[in-house]
Scaffold this motif. Sequence first.
Motif, PDB file in Angstrom:
ATOM      1  N   ARG A  40      -4.700   3.269  -4.766  1.00 50.98           N
ATOM      2  CA  ARG A  40      -5.196   2.792  -6.052  1.00 50.98           C
ATOM      3  C   ARG A  40      -4.847   3.770  -7.165  1.00 50.98           C
ATOM      4  O   ARG A  40      -4.982   4.981  -7.021  1.00 50.98           O
ATOM      5  N   ASP A  41      -4.400   3.217  -8.291  1.00 52.05           N
ATOM      6  CA  ASP A  41      -4.177   3.983  -9.512  1.00 52.05           C
ATOM      7  C   ASP A  41      -5.266   3.566 -10.507  1.00 52.05           C
ATOM      8  O   ASP A  41      -5.191   2.504 -11.128  1.00 52.05           O
ATOM      9  N   ARG A  42      -6.273   4.396 -10.645  1.00 52.14           N
ATOM     10  CA  ARG A  42      -7.449   4.028 -11.448  1.00 52.14           C
ATOM     11  C   ARG A  42      -7.106   3.821 -12.924  1.00 52.14           C
ATOM     12  O   ARG A  42      -7.705   2.974 -13.589  1.00 52.14           O
ATOM     13  N   LYS A  43      -6.168   4.591 -13.427  1.00 50.78           N
ATOM     14  CA  LYS A  43      -5.809   4.460 -14.841  1.00 50.78           C
ATOM     15  C   LYS A  43      -5.162   3.101 -15.128  1.00 50.78           C
ATOM     16  O   LYS A  43      -5.489   2.441 -16.117  1.00 50.78           O
ATOM     17  N   LEU A  44      -4.230   2.689 -14.268  1.00 51.23           N
ATOM     18  CA  LEU A  44      -3.563   1.410 -14.486  1.00 51.23           C
ATOM     19  C   LEU A  44      -4.491   0.237 -14.180  1.00 51.23           C
ATOM     20  O   LEU A  44      -4.389  -0.826 -14.807  1.00 51.23           O
ATOM     21  N   ASP A  45      -5.408   0.415 -13.233  1.00 50.71           N
ATOM     22  CA  ASP A  45      -6.427  -0.611 -13.017  1.00 50.71           C
ATOM     23  C   ASP A  45      -7.305  -0.754 -14.253  1.00 50.71           C
ATOM     24  O   ASP A  45      -7.698  -1.863 -14.633  1.00 50.71           O
ATOM     25  N   GLN A  46      -7.600   0.371 -14.894  1.00 57.10           N
ATOM     26  CA  GLN A  46      -8.428   0.343 -16.101  1.00 57.10           C
ATOM     27  C   GLN A  46      -7.724  -0.390 -17.236  1.00 57.10           C
ATOM     28  O   GLN A  46      -8.375  -1.040 -18.060  1.00 57.10           O
ATOM     29  N   ALA A  47      -6.394  -0.295 -17.276  1.00 60.13           N
ATOM     30  CA  ALA A  47      -5.634  -1.010 -18.311  1.00 60.13           C
ATOM     31  C   ALA A  47      -5.886  -2.508 -18.222  1.00 60.13           C
ATOM     32  O   ALA A  47      -5.963  -3.208 -19.237  1.00 60.13           O
ATOM     33  N   ILE A  48      -6.014  -3.024 -16.990  1.00 62.20           N
ATOM     34  CA  ILE A  48      -6.316  -4.443 -16.797  1.00 62.20           C
ATOM     35  C   ILE A  48      -7.768  -4.726 -17.169  1.00 62.20           C
ATOM     36  O   ILE A  48      -8.076  -5.727 -17.827  1.00 62.20           O
ATOM     37  N   LYS A 237       8.754   8.043 -10.666  1.00 65.98           N
ATOM     38  CA  LYS A 237       7.795   9.145 -10.683  1.00 65.98           C
ATOM     39  C   LYS A 237       6.439   8.657 -10.214  1.00 65.98           C
ATOM     40  O   LYS A 237       5.890   7.691 -10.753  1.00 65.98           O
ATOM     41  N   LEU A 238       5.889   9.342  -9.237  1.00 65.76           N
ATOM     42  CA  LEU A 238       4.555   9.021  -8.746  1.00 65.76           C
ATOM     43  C   LEU A 238       3.521   9.851  -9.498  1.00 65.76           C
ATOM     44  O   LEU A 238       3.786  10.997  -9.859  1.00 65.76           O
ATOM     45  N   PRO A 239       2.349   9.290  -9.735  1.00 62.74           N
ATOM     46  CA  PRO A 239       1.287  10.063 -10.387  1.00 62.74           C
ATOM     47  C   PRO A 239       0.761  11.143  -9.457  1.00 62.74           C
ATOM     48  O   PRO A 239       0.992  11.093  -8.236  1.00 62.74           O
ATOM     49  N   PRO A 240       0.056  12.145  -9.984  1.00 62.12           N
ATOM     50  CA  PRO A 240      -0.496  13.223  -9.143  1.00 62.12           C
ATOM     51  C   PRO A 240      -1.383  12.661  -8.032  1.00 62.12           C
ATOM     52  O   PRO A 240      -2.164  11.744  -8.250  1.00 62.12           O
ATOM     53  N   VAL A 318       8.581  -5.283  -2.657  1.00 57.80           N
ATOM     54  CA  VAL A 318       9.391  -4.421  -3.524  1.00 57.80           C
ATOM     55  C   VAL A 318       8.504  -3.504  -4.351  1.00 57.80           C
ATOM     56  O   VAL A 318       8.829  -2.334  -4.594  1.00 57.80           O
ATOM     57  N   PHE A 319       7.346  -4.013  -4.795  1.00 52.08           N
ATOM     58  CA  PHE A 319       6.488  -3.236  -5.692  1.00 52.08           C
ATOM     59  C   PHE A 319       5.842  -2.048  -5.000  1.00 52.08           C
ATOM     60  O   PHE A 319       5.589  -1.023  -5.640  1.00 52.08           O
ATOM     61  N   THR A 320       5.559  -2.170  -3.707  1.00 54.94           N
ATOM     62  CA  THR A 320       5.017  -1.019  -2.977  1.00 54.94           C
ATOM     63  C   THR A 320       6.129  -0.128  -2.450  1.00 54.94           C
ATOM     64  O   THR A 320       5.974   1.091  -2.392  1.00 54.94           O
ATOM     65  N   ARG A 321       7.251  -0.722  -2.064  1.00 53.48           N
ATOM     66  CA  ARG A 321       8.377   0.075  -1.562  1.00 53.48           C
ATOM     67  C   ARG A 321       8.919   0.980  -2.666  1.00 53.48           C
ATOM     68  O   ARG A 321       9.365   2.094  -2.406  1.00 53.48           O
ATOM     69  N   HIS A 322       8.879   0.505  -3.909  1.00 55.73           N
ATOM     70  CA  HIS A 322       9.348   1.293  -5.048  1.00 55.73           C
ATOM     71  C   HIS A 322       8.148   1.656  -5.934  1.00 55.73           C
ATOM     72  O   HIS A 322       8.110   1.344  -7.128  1.00 55.73           O
ATOM     73  N   SER A 323       7.197   2.333  -5.313  1.00 58.68           N
ATOM     74  CA  SER A 323       5.932   2.636  -5.993  1.00 58.68           C
ATOM     75  C   SER A 323       6.067   3.685  -7.081  1.00 58.68           C
ATOM     76  O   SER A 323       5.122   3.920  -7.834  1.00 58.68           O
ATOM     77  N   GLY A 324       7.227   4.337  -7.194  1.00 60.36           N
ATOM     78  CA  GLY A 324       7.463   5.242  -8.305  1.00 60.36           C
ATOM     79  C   GLY A 324       7.922   4.517  -9.553  1.00 60.36           C
ATOM     80  O   GLY A 324       7.924   5.084 -10.648  1.00 60.36           O
ATOM     81  N   ILE A 325       8.308   3.258  -9.404  1.00 60.03           N
ATOM     82  CA  ILE A 325       8.737   2.429 -10.545  1.00 60.03           C
ATOM     83  C   ILE A 325       7.637   1.446 -10.927  1.00 60.03           C
ATOM     84  O   ILE A 325       7.358   1.239 -12.112  1.00 60.03           O
ATOM     85  N   PHE A 326       6.998   0.853  -9.906  1.00 61.53           N
ATOM     86  CA  PHE A 326       5.969  -0.162 -10.132  1.00 61.53           C
ATOM     87  C   PHE A 326       4.624   0.282  -9.545  1.00 61.53           C
ATOM     88  O   PHE A 326       4.563   1.176  -8.702  1.00 61.53           O
ATOM     89  N   TYR A 327       3.579  -0.360 -10.007  1.00 57.11           N
ATOM     90  CA  TYR A 327       2.268  -0.244  -9.368  1.00 57.11           C
ATOM     91  C   TYR A 327       1.760  -1.646  -9.103  1.00 57.11           C
ATOM     92  O   TYR A 327       1.825  -2.519  -9.982  1.00 57.11           O
ATOM     93  N   LYS A 344       0.863   5.376 -20.457  1.00 53.51           N
ATOM     94  CA  LYS A 344       0.348   6.732 -20.377  1.00 53.51           C
ATOM     95  C   LYS A 344      -1.142   6.599 -20.084  1.00 53.51           C
ATOM     96  O   LYS A 344      -1.903   6.168 -20.935  1.00 53.51           O
ATOM     97  N   GLU A 345      -1.504   6.895 -18.857  1.00 51.05           N
ATOM     98  CA  GLU A 345      -2.849   6.629 -18.344  1.00 51.05           C
ATOM     99  C   GLU A 345      -3.114   5.129 -18.444  1.00 51.05           C
ATOM    100  O   GLU A 345      -2.411   4.343 -17.822  1.00 51.05           O
ATOM    101  N   ASP A 346      -4.087   4.684 -19.264  1.00 51.69           N
ATOM    102  CA  ASP A 346      -4.373   3.250 -19.336  1.00 51.69           C
ATOM    103  C   ASP A 346      -3.915   2.625 -20.651  1.00 51.69           C
ATOM    104  O   ASP A 346      -4.319   1.512 -20.994  1.00 51.69           O
ATOM    105  N   GLU A 347      -3.054   3.327 -21.386  1.00 52.29           N
ATOM    106  CA  GLU A 347      -2.599   2.846 -22.689  1.00 52.29           C
ATOM    107  C   GLU A 347      -1.100   2.584 -22.681  1.00 52.29           C
ATOM    108  O   GLU A 347      -0.326   3.366 -22.126  1.00 52.29           O
ATOM    109  N   LEU A 348      -0.702   1.469 -23.318  1.00 54.39           N
ATOM    110  CA  LEU A 348       0.723   1.176 -23.472  1.00 54.39           C
ATOM    111  C   LEU A 348       1.382   2.218 -24.372  1.00 54.39           C
ATOM    112  O   LEU A 348       0.790   2.650 -25.362  1.00 54.39           O
ATOM    113  N   ILE A 349       2.606   2.604 -24.037  1.00 54.33           N
ATOM    114  CA  ILE A 349       3.325   3.585 -24.844  1.00 54.33           C
ATOM    115  C   ILE A 349       4.003   2.896 -26.026  1.00 54.33           C
ATOM    116  O   ILE A 349       3.785   3.259 -27.178  1.00 54.33           O
TER     117      ILE A 349
END
Length: 400
Positions: A40-48, A237-240, A318-327, A344-349
């Motif tokens: 789980r990526d909490r920041k991107l879940d928060q964006a939703i 790039k994967l998040p920390p 594809v979305f999990t296999r390329h988890s550095g591109i997609f979440y 950037k975290e839960d905000e669109l750039i």
Amino acid sequence: MLFHSHSISSRFKASRNSTAIRVWIQFTASISSLKVVWRRDRKLDQAIENDKAWRQCAKVVKEVFNEPGEVIPLRYLEKRRERLRLPIKIQTFLSRNPGLFDVYYDRIKPNTEPVKFLKLSDRLQRLLVEEQRIYLENEPLLVAKLCKLLMMSKDNVVNADKLLHVKREFGFPNDFLENLVPKYPEYFKLNGSPGEGNSFLELVSWNPKFARSVIEQRADEESELTGIKINPSFNWKLPPGFLIRKEMREWIRDWMELPYISPYEDASNLNQASQEMEKRTVGVFHELLSLSLYKRIPVPILGKFTEEYRFSNAFSSVFTRHSGIFYLSLKGGIKTAILREAYKEDELINRDPLLQINDNFISLLAEGHKLRVEQLNLKKQAVQNSTTPNTGYPIVMQMK
């Protein structure tokens, strides 16, 4: 086209490089076994989650807007709560969101008692007028998006009803097939009548300036800035805290070294199980998400276009296999593909210009919420003023 004149076997013979051999063996023998544990990526879940409240309000507004005369008896709307998935009563919804509707009394039939009706407020009506101005101002962007969706598809044709299903994701107005498409006969041809299940939108002419993906445009800009030729490539790039197994890291490294394939290249000769097709599929998803308003699209909606964009039946892996591109978010019980680099975290750039329409609606809701808080504070103050500060008993009882 780039890969049409080079079969897998000819590429294999042309290069005895051990890395190329390893990549091909890995891809054909073990692509199905390459697993990435979902995290789980909490920041991107928060964006939703951030959009949940206003989307619910927009759904109720749309229900009233689509009624004849844009009015509806309150009790009729109450009966539709379950379909609207509204967890509170309409009267409560109105009190929590002042400024959306005006309430007035009228008769449903001539000889009946007056009942409460709802109509769009004046402020909301002005917002809808502003919405039309924004659409008109950004019409070239809408045309470009629609052309791109057709140019990536097989035979440059997409089912018109399917396009209607994704109008919200890409920011198309409700009437784009009736009003936008006929204005550009040099680009579009609508075959059949939308809504009958056998209507298609066809690309009439190919515009090369639309056939550059976000990835390619970024490489062009970097090349111009640095004076060095930059090859198109994905940001990976994967998040920390996110970790993947060693064998998967090696596979991703080798896969990233493969040449980028534009989603606008003809893919009819590519083998569905080939490494080129994997690269092309990731490119298509990247471009689709880049064209969307919020750089994210529910997976079930993407699945509607399996045939048009040549997705495999197991395309969601594809979305999990390329988890550095997609979440792949599971928020709300719905799988949603999100483009990582867009946030950037839960905000669109970089925000799509058409998001101004949604921003205006959110501002209207915020004004209503502020008004509600002020009214609640006034009521609270009135209650406090009617009691003595020492005893807390009403003044009239102290007099007794």
